[in-house]
Design a protein around this motif. Structure first.
Motif, short mmCIF file in Angstrom:
data_model
loop_
_atom_site.label_atom_id
_atom_site.label_comp_id
_atom_site.label_asym_id
_atom_site.label_seq_id
_atom_site.Cartn_x
_atom_site.Cartn_y
_atom_site.Cartn_z
N HIS A 83 73.68 53.32 36.78
CA HIS A 83 74.41 54.54 37.47
C HIS A 83 74.77 55.53 36.67
CE1 HIS A 83 74.71 57.17 40.97
NE2 HIS A 83 76.08 57.28 41.01
N GLU A 96 72.54 58.82 45.02
CA GLU A 96 73.86 58.49 45.08
C GLU A 96 73.75 57.44 46.71
OE1 GLU A 96 75.65 59.43 43.08
OE2 GLU A 96 75.82 61.48 43.02
N GLU A 133 80.94 61.26 46.67
CA GLU A 133 79.26 62.02 46.37
C GLU A 133 78.49 62.54 47.34
OE1 GLU A 133 78.69 61.36 41.70
OE2 GLU A 133 78.52 59.47 43.03
FE LIG Z 1 77.18 58.31 42.06
#
Ligand SMILES: [Fe+2]
Ligand SMILES: [Fe+2]
Length: 164
Positions: A47, A142, A112
């Motif tokens: 990530h 996300e 997010e």
């Molecule tokens: Fe993220």
């Protein structure tokens, strides 16, 4: 006083999330180092690389607006990341560390998801199709990250935290 519109909100929120993404980019390697589960470490590392692209996509959205890519302090992400640091410190060497870190990372993802969901809808309202596409692409990443963290927590981290 200049009129404040949806375009103003969009630009201000874009600056907010731009600030946040750059903070997250710095926090993820620290979380990867702190994690003990190899799978969690790998998830954070993956990530981190995606987050680098999130920053680039936001720069492209600023380009669409014809505005410079500039962040604005986001107190929400400061607080969420500070809580992650707290877990890192308080649970160092403990069986529950990884479960705590995964939960801290999910708080980041949820922040997010909220921001990108809003921005993508506003981009649509404002007729900014290219910007909307960029924002939706990141939103999906996300969401996938959040789901991957849930799977890790349910698959092993939570039971490891409980067992000790
Ligand atoms: Fe993220
Ligand atoms: Fe991101």
């Amino acid at each position: 006083m200049a009129e404040k519109t949806l375009a103003t909100l969009f630009h201000e929120t874009l600056k907010d999330v731009y600030y946040a993404e750059r903070k997250i980019l710095k926090a993820l390697p620290k979380m990867a180092r702190g994690a003990t589960s190899p799978k969690l470490k790998a998830a954070f590392a993956k990530h981190r690389d995606e987050t680098e692209v999130h920053v680039e996509r936001l720069q492209q959205v600023f380009d669409v607006l014809g505005k410079p890519a500039r962040g604005k302090t986001c107190d929400a992400i400061e607080g969420i990341l500070a809580e992650g640091d707290e877990i890192l410190e308080a649970f160092k060497g403990q069986a529950a560390l990884d479960a705590g870190l995964a939960s801290a990372a999910q708080a980041v993802e949820h922040y997010e998801i909220a921001r990108y969901g809003t921005l993508a809808r506003w981009a649509g309202e404002l007729g900014l199709k290219d910007a909307q596409k960029l924002l939706v692409t990141t939103l999906h990443e996300e969401t996938k990250t959040d789901e991957a963290l849930t799977a890790l927590a349910e698959g092993s981290l939570n039971s490891a935290a409980r067992a000790a």
